[in-house]
Design an enzyme around this catalytic site. Structure first.
Site, PDB file in Angstrom:
ATOM      1  N   GLY A  14      38.087  52.496  42.713  1.00 39.49           N
ATOM      2  CA  GLY A  14      36.825  52.739  42.035  1.00 39.49           C
ATOM      3  C   GLY A  14      36.772  52.339  40.576  1.00 39.49           C
ATOM      4  O   GLY A  14      35.951  52.847  39.811  1.00 39.49           O
ATOM      5  N   THR A  15      37.636  51.409  40.151  1.00 39.51           N
ATOM      6  CA  THR A  15      37.584  51.003  38.736  1.00 39.51           C
ATOM      7  C   THR A  15      36.294  50.245  38.436  1.00 39.51           C
ATOM      8  O   THR A  15      35.742  50.342  37.348  1.00 39.51           O
ATOM      9  CB  THR A  15      38.790  50.124  38.351  1.00 39.51           C
ATOM     10  OG1 THR A  15      38.752  48.906  39.097  1.00 39.51           O
ATOM     11  CG2 THR A  15      40.096  50.862  38.561  1.00 39.51           C
ATOM     12  N   ILE A  95      33.255  45.226  56.585  1.00 39.15           N
ATOM     13  CA  ILE A  95      32.362  44.086  56.831  1.00 39.15           C
ATOM     14  C   ILE A  95      30.963  44.614  57.145  1.00 39.15           C
ATOM     15  O   ILE A  95      30.828  45.649  57.804  1.00 39.15           O
ATOM     16  CB  ILE A  95      32.895  43.276  58.046  1.00 39.15           C
ATOM     17  CG1 ILE A  95      34.304  42.761  57.755  1.00 39.15           C
ATOM     18  CG2 ILE A  95      31.960  42.118  58.417  1.00 39.15           C
ATOM     19  CD1 ILE A  95      34.394  41.759  56.614  1.00 39.15           C
ATOM     20  N   ASN A 110      27.976  41.831  45.262  1.00 40.52           N
ATOM     21  CA  ASN A 110      29.406  42.064  45.455  1.00 40.52           C
ATOM     22  C   ASN A 110      30.188  41.439  44.303  1.00 40.52           C
ATOM     23  O   ASN A 110      29.771  40.416  43.752  1.00 40.52           O
ATOM     24  CB  ASN A 110      29.861  41.433  46.779  1.00 40.52           C
ATOM     25  CG  ASN A 110      31.355  41.647  47.034  1.00 40.52           C
ATOM     26  OD1 ASN A 110      31.845  42.765  46.979  1.00 40.52           O
ATOM     27  ND2 ASN A 110      32.079  40.563  47.279  1.00 40.52           N
ATOM     28  N   HIS A 112      33.736  39.642  43.456  1.00 43.34           N
ATOM     29  CA  HIS A 112      34.884  39.010  44.108  1.00 43.34           C
ATOM     30  C   HIS A 112      35.892  38.601  43.034  1.00 43.34           C
ATOM     31  O   HIS A 112      35.501  37.977  42.036  1.00 43.34           O
ATOM     32  CB  HIS A 112      34.442  37.788  44.921  1.00 43.34           C
ATOM     33  CG  HIS A 112      35.589  37.128  45.613  1.00 43.34           C
ATOM     34  ND1 HIS A 112      36.206  37.693  46.712  1.00 43.34           N
ATOM     35  CD2 HIS A 112      36.257  35.988  45.338  1.00 43.34           C
ATOM     36  CE1 HIS A 112      37.220  36.911  47.075  1.00 43.34           C
ATOM     37  NE2 HIS A 112      37.269  35.877  46.275  1.00 43.34           N
ATOM     38  N   GLU A 180      40.104  43.755  34.044  1.00 47.63           N
ATOM     39  CA  GLU A 180      39.781  44.179  32.669  1.00 47.63           C
ATOM     40  C   GLU A 180      38.906  43.146  31.942  1.00 47.63           C
ATOM     41  O   GLU A 180      37.949  43.505  31.265  1.00 47.63           O
ATOM     42  CB  GLU A 180      41.063  44.381  31.861  1.00 47.63           C
ATOM     43  CG  GLU A 180      41.806  45.649  32.234  1.00 47.63           C
ATOM     44  CD  GLU A 180      43.187  45.732  31.561  1.00 47.63           C
ATOM     45  OE1 GLU A 180      43.803  46.812  31.656  1.00 47.63           O
ATOM     46  OE2 GLU A 180      43.633  44.722  30.961  1.00 47.63           O
ATOM     47  N   ALA A 182      37.237  40.454  33.285  1.00 49.06           N
ATOM     48  CA  ALA A 182      36.132  39.790  33.991  1.00 49.06           C
ATOM     49  C   ALA A 182      35.297  40.760  34.820  1.00 49.06           C
ATOM     50  O   ALA A 182      34.127  40.999  34.521  1.00 49.06           O
ATOM     51  CB  ALA A 182      36.677  38.668  34.881  1.00 49.06           C
ATOM     52  N   GLU A 183      35.919  41.396  35.825  1.00 48.73           N
ATOM     53  CA  GLU A 183      35.141  42.213  36.762  1.00 48.73           C
ATOM     54  C   GLU A 183      34.330  43.305  36.069  1.00 48.73           C
ATOM     55  O   GLU A 183      33.122  43.463  36.317  1.00 48.73           O
ATOM     56  CB  GLU A 183      36.072  42.856  37.790  1.00 48.73           C
ATOM     57  CG  GLU A 183      36.769  41.841  38.672  1.00 48.73           C
ATOM     58  CD  GLU A 183      37.704  42.490  39.655  1.00 48.73           C
ATOM     59  OE1 GLU A 183      37.391  43.562  40.175  1.00 48.73           O
ATOM     60  OE2 GLU A 183      38.760  41.905  39.928  1.00 48.73           O
TER      61      GLU A 183
HETATM   62  C1  GRF Z   1      39.655  44.815  42.974  1.00 44.55           C
HETATM   63  O1  GRF Z   1      40.624  43.810  43.156  1.00 44.55           O
HETATM   64  C2  GRF Z   1      38.294  44.184  43.012  1.00 44.55           C
HETATM   65  O2  GRF Z   1      38.327  42.867  42.539  1.00 44.55           O
HETATM   66  C3  GRF Z   1      37.975  44.136  44.446  1.00 44.55           C
HETATM   67  O3  GRF Z   1      38.516  45.351  44.971  1.00 44.55           O
HETATM   68  C4  GRF Z   1      39.660  45.732  44.186  1.00 44.55           C
HETATM   69  C5  GRF Z   1      39.648  47.199  43.835  1.00 44.55           C
HETATM   70  O4  GRF Z   1      38.491  47.448  43.106  1.00 44.55           O
HETATM   71  N1  GRF Z   1      36.558  44.000  44.619  1.00 44.55           N
HETATM   72  P1  GRF Z   1      38.147  48.968  42.617  1.00 44.55           P
HETATM   73  O5  GRF Z   1      39.206  49.384  41.612  1.00 44.55           O
HETATM   74  O6  GRF Z   1      38.173  49.873  43.828  1.00 44.55           O
HETATM   75  O7  GRF Z   1      36.796  48.854  41.986  1.00 44.55           O
END
Ligand code: GRF
Length: 209
Positions: A14-15, A95, A110, A112, A180, A182-183
């Site tokens: 969940g980051t 999915i 989403n 990626h 950190e 990008a996402e």
């Molecule tokens: C991360 O690698 C993200 O890129 C992918 O899922 C993984 C875990 O994400 N979408 P999160 O920490 O659960 O948000």
């Protein structure tokens, strides 16, 4: 001010959800409001993050429900119950069928962990895109936010951000840097952009319960 009601779908740490919560609190996200967090499995840290932020959370246990149809029926019900108008997949691993994504055309986004069209598609999730990037020896990778359609990672690209690969990177180190740098930056930015666009185009009417 009217806001788009957002449901965030999760499966793990969940980051990315946390980045959205922080962006909502800091005002980066103003056109949308996270109204529900839905996990496809129990006991994940994302659920604790939702609870700590006072956001309603629900587990729709795909494994326990036993079929894609039962899973998606429960998901659609939960989405209707919370009046969601926009779905954000944040580390979500289940999915979604073509039928489901068609019903939510241009209303599912989403994140990626690669620069699509590189290192994407079936099986490319979690560490795998980073393993592939290191194996290929690319000097730059990054993250992509895109609309979700019936093709895995195949929908229209909304935003991307590049990140340098560094000497000695392991998949775990690279994954962390991509998260950190990008996402956690482009996902909130994209959620605000799409939400503001939906408000402008009047696609929020059906969202406000
Ligand atoms: C991360 O690698 C993200 O890129 C992918 O899922 C993984 C875990 O994400 N979408 P999160 O920490 O659960 O948000």
């Amino acid at each position: 001010m009217e806001k788009i009601r957002i449901a965030v779908l999760v499966s793990g740490g969940g980051t990315n959800l946390q980045a959205l919560i922080d962006a909502q609190n800091s005002g980066i996200i103003q056109s949308g409001q996270i109204v529900r967090v839905i996990s496809d499995r129990p006991g994940v840290r994302a659920l604790t993050r939702a609870q700590n932020a006072g956001i309603g959370a629900k587990v729709i246990n795909k494994k326990a429900l036993g079929s894609q149809e039962a899973f998606e029926a429960a998901l659609q019900k939960e989405l209707a119950d919370c009046g969601a108008g926009l779905i954000v997949l944040a580390g979500f691993l289940a999915i979604l069928s073509a039928d489901f994504t068609r019903q939510w055309d241009h209303r599912i986004i989403n994140i990626h962990p690669a620069l699509i069209p590189s290192f994407c598609g079936k099986g490319m999730y979690g560490l795998y895109p980073h393993i592939a990037a290191l194996e290929k020896g690319v000097k730059v990778t990054g993250a992509t936010v895109h609309f979700v359609n019936e093709i895995p990672d195949g929908g229209e690209i909304i935003d991307q951000k590049a990140v340098y690969v560094e000497e000695g990177d392991t998949p775990e180190i690279l994954q962390r840097r991509v998260m950190e740098q990008a996402e956690w930056i482009i996902l909130p930015r994209a959620v605000e952009k799409v939400s503001a666009g939906m408000l402008k185009n009047g696609r929020d009417k059906q969202e406000i319960s």
